[in-house]
Write an enzyme that holds these catalytic residues in place. Structure first.
Site, PDB file in Angstrom:
ATOM      1  N   LYS A 259      32.300  39.862  50.364  1.00  0.00           N
ATOM      2  CA  LYS A 259      33.746  40.041  50.301  1.00  0.00           C
ATOM      3  C   LYS A 259      34.276  40.416  51.682  1.00  0.00           C
ATOM      4  CE  LYS A 259      34.177  41.703  45.517  1.00  0.00           C
ATOM      5  NZ  LYS A 259      34.969  40.583  45.007  1.00  0.00           N
ATOM      6  N   ARG A 333      29.919  37.895  35.504  1.00  0.00           N
ATOM      7  CA  ARG A 333      29.627  37.016  34.369  1.00  0.00           C
ATOM      8  C   ARG A 333      28.125  36.873  34.146  1.00  0.00           C
ATOM      9  NH1 ARG A 333      32.980  32.215  36.987  1.00  0.00           N
ATOM     10  NH2 ARG A 333      33.909  34.042  37.972  1.00  0.00           N
TER      11      ARG A 333
HETATM   12  N1  BES Z   1      34.886  42.200  40.775  1.00  0.00           N
HETATM   13  C1  BES Z   1      35.406  40.973  41.204  1.00  0.00           C
HETATM   14  C2  BES Z   1      36.789  40.671  40.634  1.00  0.00           C
HETATM   15  C3  BES Z   1      37.914  41.550  41.090  1.00  0.00           C
HETATM   16  C4  BES Z   1      38.750  41.162  42.118  1.00  0.00           C
HETATM   17  C5  BES Z   1      38.190  42.735  40.440  1.00  0.00           C
HETATM   18  C6  BES Z   1      39.810  41.970  42.500  1.00  0.00           C
HETATM   19  C7  BES Z   1      39.247  43.540  40.822  1.00  0.00           C
HETATM   20  C8  BES Z   1      40.068  43.154  41.854  1.00  0.00           C
HETATM   21  C9  BES Z   1      34.488  39.824  40.765  1.00  0.00           C
HETATM   22  O1  BES Z   1      33.136  40.143  40.724  1.00  0.00           O
HETATM   23  C10 BES Z   1      34.625  38.716  41.745  1.00  0.00           C
HETATM   24  O2  BES Z   1      34.295  38.921  42.876  1.00  0.00           O
HETATM   25  N2  BES Z   1      35.114  37.571  41.292  1.00  0.00           N
HETATM   26  C11 BES Z   1      35.299  36.445  42.147  1.00  0.00           C
HETATM   27  C12 BES Z   1      34.839  35.216  41.415  1.00  0.00           C
HETATM   28  C13 BES Z   1      34.794  33.987  42.273  1.00  0.00           C
HETATM   29  C14 BES Z   1      33.746  34.111  43.333  1.00  0.00           C
HETATM   30  C15 BES Z   1      34.515  32.789  41.391  1.00  0.00           C
HETATM   31  C16 BES Z   1      36.763  36.368  42.506  1.00  0.00           C
HETATM   32  O3  BES Z   1      37.614  36.630  41.649  1.00  0.00           O
HETATM   33  O4  BES Z   1      37.064  36.076  43.664  1.00  0.00           O
HETATM   34 MN    MN Z   2      32.188  39.907  42.588  1.00  0.00          MN
END
Ligand code: BES
Ligand code: MN
Ligand code: ZN
Length: 481
Positions: A259, A333
């Site tokens: 991230k 997931r």
């Molecule tokens: N924990 C995050 C989602 C999230 C984002 C929660 C912002 C709270 C605030 C999740 O694990 C994630 O990183 N999801 C990705 C999925 C993508 C890589 C398909 C996302 O939403 O960018």
């Molecule tokens: Mn994530």
């Protein structure tokens, strides 16, 4: 905060609608304030007149009488609570009228919840505490014949809010202190005393269950993953069982699909699903609901290290389905795939609700007002919707047409863990659907609602405890049918 069902209290609280000319008492002062437009009775408006001699009063505005909702009361009494702190008032008297044909129990519930909401602050790391004088005594002058109802409603609300605050505390705690082992210990320490059986599995036992998807996510962290199963048997006469499955990423760095710094800043909150499940279990058991509920959490950290899982990896899962890892940041997931399969096949739950801070896409779609939902069963979705309404925690259902499944088919494996740029909240939810084995199921994406970057009414900055109240009412209502 203690309540007495009698007249009394050092400071009188007087309720005023915007469109009423006379109030219950202090009409001289009220008339003066109204004429000068100092106090108009707008929803959530407060005006206090604290005097060292003679009587003290705080006016609370409730807006237009016609438009009064339970949420108006929650918000209003939250504002009142904040004002009382500022004015260092610790004892109040309040007459609780019957508002038209509104339920008297729900009216009292909303009032009590609003007052309690004003008493939460995550201040354990603050040298100087913001909340100094807490409201101690509340004298309620209630409608005749309703004492029993009011008492039970207040007791229930108290234990419900304890669960909400527990969830908030767990989420607000930094990841340096709140890792899988600690989360599991908190579950034991808080839930065992209310009669919940808590089972904690370590790496070896998780391996024996063949939870390869969950273990793949956990691989990059030096902290041992924990699989937490919390069982509450409130109705031994029934075979029915509701499963609550919470995402428990105690930290999500994104892994090798790292991230950004900004995206990572508050990722200690990625276990909000698990915290809401623990909070709800507390409230359900403390209130002795006649219902069988099992809560399941696959807790781990998503980190980078020489041994972390990588993009392109093809991993297995407890269900036997194989998954191509296209993005290590779509880790929730993967952990949920195994937790849901466990709920459906080992626990053999009749209904499953999962809670997860699953996608940024859900935040883009719904912001921080609505929790996103995906369901494979409209009856269970309806039950979640009515529980959410009662709780004042809005939920918006997203579609799950078959056609979306194309988006997460993999060339080399059964599934891949991302669905491309479009419909991110939907494909993530539908990926989970592959692991519930046709059990009636609702997924709630709380990425936008469980954690706020600024306060919103009675929801504080940081963890909100959403959707603990919804889960509680869901369990409670299903009990009545
Ligand atoms: N924990 C995050 C989602 C999230 C984002 C929660 C912002 C709270 C605030 C999740 O694990 C994630 O990183 N999801 C990705 C999925 C993508 C890589 C398909 C996302 O939403 O960018
Ligand atoms: Mn994530
Ligand atoms: Zn995550």
């Amino acid at each position: 905060m203690k309540y007495y069902l009698e007249k009394g209290g050092e400071v009188k609280v007087v309720l005023a609608f915007k469109d009423t000319a006379r109030v219950e008492s202090f009409n001289d002062l009220f008339g003066f304030l109204k004429e000068k437009e100092i106090f108009k009775g707008d929803s959530g408006e407060v005006y206090s007149h604290i005097s060292h001699e003679g009587a003290s009063v705080v006016f609370l505005g409730l807006g237009e009488e016609e438009k009064l909702q339970y949420e108006t009361l929650r918000r209003g009494f939250f504002s009142l609570g904040i004002e009382l702190q500022k004015k260092k008032v610790n004892s109040i008297g309040l007459t609780v009228p019957r508002f038209g044909d509104r339920c008297y129990g729900k009216t009292n519930k909303a009032i009590w919840e609003g007052l309690l909401q004003s008493q939460y602050d995550f201040d354990k790391f603050k040298s100087e505490k913001k909340l100094k004088v807490l409201l101690q005594d509340v004298y309620l002058d209630i409608v005749e014949g309703e004492a029993e109802k009011v008492e039970s409603v207040i007791e229930e609300t108290q234990l419900l809010m304890d669960g909400v605050f527990l969830a908030r505390d767990l989420v607000n705690e930094p990841a340096m202190n709140m890792y899988p082992e600690v989360l599991a210990k908190e579950a034991v320490d808080r839930l065992a005393p209310v009669g919940i059986d808590v089972k904690v599995l370590g790496r070896k036992e998780i391996q024996d269950l063949k939870m390869e998807a969950f273990l793949s996510v956990a691989r990059g962290s030096s902290k041992e993953p924990k699989f937490i199963v919390m069982t509450y048997k409130g109705n031994p006469d029934s075979q029915e069982k509701l499963a609550l499955v919470g995402k428990g990423l105690t930290y999500d760095s994104g892994g090798y699909s790292l991230k950004s710094a900004a995206g990572m800043a508050t990722m200690h909150s990625d276990m909000a699903g698990s915290a809401s499940v623990i909070g709800a279990m507390y409230s359900i058991a403390a209130n002795k609901l006649r219902k069988n509920v099992v809560a399941i959490v696959a807790a781990c950290e998503n980190m980078v290290s020489g041994d972390a899982y990588k993009t392109g990896d093809i991993i297995g899962s407890m269900s036997g389905k194989t998954i191509e890892v296209e993005n290590t940041d779509a880790e929730g997931r993967l952990t949920l795939a195994d937790a849901l399969w466990y709920a459906a096949t080992v626990e053999k739950a009749d209904k499953i609700v999962d809670l997860a801070t699953l996608t940024g896409a859900c935040v883009v779609a719904l912001g921080s007002i609505n929790t996103g939902a995906i369901a494979n069963d409209e009856e269970l979705m309806d039950a979640v919707n009515s529980a959410a309404k009662l709780a004042g925690e809005p939920v918006w259902q997203l579609p799950n047409n078959e056609e979306y499944k194309e988006l997460f088919k993999s060339h080399f494996a059964d599934l891949k863990n991302t669905g491309g740029r479009g419909a991110g909240a939907i494909t993530a939810g539908m990926f989970l659907q592959e692991f519930v084995n046709d059990t009636p199921w609702v997924h709630m994406d709380i990425a936008g609602t469980a954690f706020l970057d600024k306060e919103a009414g009675y929801l504080p900055k940081g963890a909100t405890g959403v959707p603990v109240k919804t889960l509680f009412y869901l369990a409670k209502d299903m009990d009545q049918r």
